[in-house]
Design an enzyme around this catalytic site. Structure first.
Site, PDB file in Angstrom:
ATOM      1  N   SER A  60       7.579   0.095  -5.663  1.00  0.00           N
ATOM      2  CA  SER A  60       8.450  -0.833  -4.937  1.00  0.00           C
ATOM      3  C   SER A  60       9.777  -0.998  -5.666  1.00  0.00           C
ATOM      4  O   SER A  60      10.790  -1.334  -5.069  1.00  0.00           O
ATOM      5  CB  SER A  60       7.787  -2.199  -4.807  1.00  0.00           C
ATOM      6  OG  SER A  60       6.529  -2.043  -4.195  1.00  0.00           O
ATOM      7  N   MET A  97       1.967  -6.742  -3.602  1.00  0.00           N
ATOM      8  CA  MET A  97       3.039  -7.736  -3.665  1.00  0.00           C
ATOM      9  C   MET A  97       4.107  -7.374  -2.627  1.00  0.00           C
ATOM     10  O   MET A  97       5.264  -7.795  -2.740  1.00  0.00           O
ATOM     11  CB  MET A  97       3.632  -7.790  -5.070  1.00  0.00           C
ATOM     12  CG  MET A  97       2.608  -8.275  -6.102  1.00  0.00           C
ATOM     13  SD  MET A  97       3.331  -9.060  -7.548  1.00  0.00           S
ATOM     14  CE  MET A  97       4.301  -7.713  -8.183  1.00  0.00           C
ATOM     15  N   ALA A 109       6.751  -5.027  -0.218  1.00  0.00           N
ATOM     16  CA  ALA A 109       7.710  -3.926  -0.363  1.00  0.00           C
ATOM     17  C   ALA A 109       6.923  -2.611  -0.320  1.00  0.00           C
ATOM     18  O   ALA A 109       6.991  -1.787  -1.236  1.00  0.00           O
ATOM     19  CB  ALA A 109       8.524  -4.061  -1.645  1.00  0.00           C
ATOM     20  N   HIS A 122       5.183   0.944   0.361  1.00  0.00           N
ATOM     21  CA  HIS A 122       5.634   2.336   0.461  1.00  0.00           C
ATOM     22  C   HIS A 122       4.404   3.198   0.739  1.00  0.00           C
ATOM     23  O   HIS A 122       3.269   2.680   0.845  1.00  0.00           O
ATOM     24  CB  HIS A 122       6.362   2.766  -0.817  1.00  0.00           C
ATOM     25  CG  HIS A 122       5.606   2.473  -2.080  1.00  0.00           C
ATOM     26  ND1 HIS A 122       4.465   3.152  -2.438  1.00  0.00           N
ATOM     27  CD2 HIS A 122       5.803   1.557  -3.046  1.00  0.00           C
ATOM     28  CE1 HIS A 122       4.017   2.684  -3.575  1.00  0.00           C
ATOM     29  NE2 HIS A 122       4.802   1.701  -3.974  1.00  0.00           N
ATOM     30  N   GLN A 153      -3.303  -1.827 -15.632  1.00  0.00           N
ATOM     31  CA  GLN A 153      -3.743  -2.879 -14.706  1.00  0.00           C
ATOM     32  C   GLN A 153      -5.154  -2.565 -14.181  1.00  0.00           C
ATOM     33  O   GLN A 153      -5.991  -3.456 -14.038  1.00  0.00           O
ATOM     34  CB  GLN A 153      -2.760  -2.990 -13.543  1.00  0.00           C
ATOM     35  CG  GLN A 153      -3.231  -3.897 -12.432  1.00  0.00           C
ATOM     36  CD  GLN A 153      -2.136  -4.194 -11.413  1.00  0.00           C
ATOM     37  OE1 GLN A 153      -1.300  -5.039 -11.640  1.00  0.00           O
ATOM     38  NE2 GLN A 153      -2.146  -3.493 -10.294  1.00  0.00           N
ATOM     39  N   GLN A 181       2.627 -13.497 -12.842  1.00  0.00           N
ATOM     40  CA  GLN A 181       2.634 -12.236 -13.582  1.00  0.00           C
ATOM     41  C   GLN A 181       4.036 -11.758 -13.947  1.00  0.00           C
ATOM     42  O   GLN A 181       4.203 -10.658 -14.457  1.00  0.00           O
ATOM     43  CB  GLN A 181       1.859 -11.149 -12.831  1.00  0.00           C
ATOM     44  CG  GLN A 181       2.492 -10.634 -11.565  1.00  0.00           C
ATOM     45  CD  GLN A 181       1.553  -9.694 -10.810  1.00  0.00           C
ATOM     46  OE1 GLN A 181       0.605 -10.133 -10.169  1.00  0.00           O
ATOM     47  NE2 GLN A 181       1.802  -8.393 -10.904  1.00  0.00           N
ATOM     48  N   GLY A 199      -4.119   1.440  -7.218  1.00  0.00           N
ATOM     49  CA  GLY A 199      -3.389   2.683  -7.484  1.00  0.00           C
ATOM     50  C   GLY A 199      -3.462   3.039  -8.968  1.00  0.00           C
ATOM     51  O   GLY A 199      -3.332   2.170  -9.826  1.00  0.00           O
ATOM     52  N   HIS A 234       1.110   2.540  -1.151  1.00  0.00           N
ATOM     53  CA  HIS A 234       0.256   1.444  -0.654  1.00  0.00           C
ATOM     54  C   HIS A 234      -0.493   1.887   0.603  1.00  0.00           C
ATOM     55  O   HIS A 234      -1.674   1.591   0.783  1.00  0.00           O
ATOM     56  CB  HIS A 234       1.107   0.222  -0.263  1.00  0.00           C
ATOM     57  CG  HIS A 234       1.815  -0.437  -1.398  1.00  0.00           C
ATOM     58  ND1 HIS A 234       3.188  -0.418  -1.523  1.00  0.00           N
ATOM     59  CD2 HIS A 234       1.340  -1.150  -2.453  1.00  0.00           C
ATOM     60  CE1 HIS A 234       3.527  -1.109  -2.601  1.00  0.00           C
ATOM     61  NE2 HIS A 234       2.441  -1.549  -3.184  1.00  0.00           N
TER      62      HIS A 234
END
Ligand code: PAF
Length: 283
Positions: free
Chosen positions: A189, A30, A32, A34, A156, A61, A150, A37
């Site tokens: 994020s 999504m 942002a 870092h 998730q 979501q 991740g 990611h």
């Protein structure tokens, strides 16, 4: 890096690459971005001919409109980071492209079982339906060989394992380790929204999980849970939404350490209004 704003154009391009025998690794995000990611992009690069990343802030979501509004969107910086990381394709679709014909109002309902209403699902009603909807749509567009996720969002991952298995896809899920700040805070994020003092204090979450991993055999799960929660809530403005010990396979909570072969401690903490997730394998 080739940037696609239209799903159909991305899909056509990727089908062509697949026909010429290229393997595809996919990193959905999504934005942002870092280092966490970027570590997924790096792993995907090492294991595939082509790396596709998506940036899409998925309205389906977010159960809190304020949270959706406040979600950081530093798109120019993200594009720069992905280019430097060697990402091959960036998918940057619009809401209308992912959810055509009022699709947001007619989401598919997946039978996610207990995952939907447990822990993160209990606190964020509809969240995992939204995640399943968007990832199902993204997977249809990209059709990757490998999907990189991740470990930080452990529940998730369980939802997306379910999704891939129940939609008959051959995509393989690669779970990548949590990257941490120097003080142990899991990269996220949302950390951008913590001030310097809270950034420092937030390491208590990691320390509590480490304590759990090192000492779990000395306590019953309920005792250890109470100790860890008390420790985290000793920080001003910190409140633990949940801290639970779960079987890594079934993601059911354990009442006895003998209940499961592998156990993960998962937690969500609100710190000055910022939701921080973390987890650690303790057995
Ligand atoms: O983890 C995230 O960033 C999101 O939930 C995902 C998987 C990209 C779906 O919107």
């Amino acid at each position: 890096m080739i940037l696609f704003r239209k799903a159909a154009a991305a899909s056509d391009f990727l089908n062509g690459r697949r026909m010429s025998g290229k393997s595809i690794g996919f990193v959905p995000t999504m934005g942002a971005l870092h280092a966490g990611h970027l570590s997924l992009v790096e792993k995907a690069k090492a294991e595939n001919n082509l790396v596709v990343c998506s940036i899409f802030v998925n309205p389906a979501q977010f159960n809190d409109p304020g949270d959706l509004e406040r979600y950081p969107r530093p798109i120019e910086r993200d594009i720069e980071l992905l280019t430097l990381a060697g990402c091959d394709v960036l998918l940057l679709p619009s809401v209308e492209d992912i959810y055509p014909r009022e699709g947001l109002l007619h989401l598919h309902r997946y039978d996610l079982g207990h995952l939907e209403h447990f822990l993160e699902g209990r606190s964020r009603p509809g969240h995992f339906q939204g995640v399943a909807n968007v990832v199902d749509r993204l997977l249809s567009i990209v059709n990757p060989d490998n999907l990189y996720l991740g470990q930080k969002d452990f529940q998730q991952v369980k939802v997306l394992e379910w999704l891939v298995a129940h939609t008959g896809r051959s995509t393989h899920i690669v779970i990548c380790p949590i990257l941490r700040e120097e003080n142990g805070l899991a990269m996220s994020s949302r950390n951008i929204r913590l001030d310097a003092s809270n950034l420092e204090k937030a390491c208590i979450i990691f320390q509590s999980l480490q304590f759990a991993a090192a000492n779990y055999q000395l306590y019953a799960p309920s005792e250890l849970q109470a100790i860890c929660i008390k420790h985290i809530e000793s920080i001003p403005n910190a409140s633990v939404d949940y801290l639970e010990f779960c079987d890594t396979g079934s993601f059911q909570s354990v009442n006895d350490w003998r209940d499961a072969e592998h156990i993960v401690a998962v937690t969500a903490v609100m710190l000055s209004g910022v939701r921080l997730l973390d987890n650690m394998l303790i057995k």
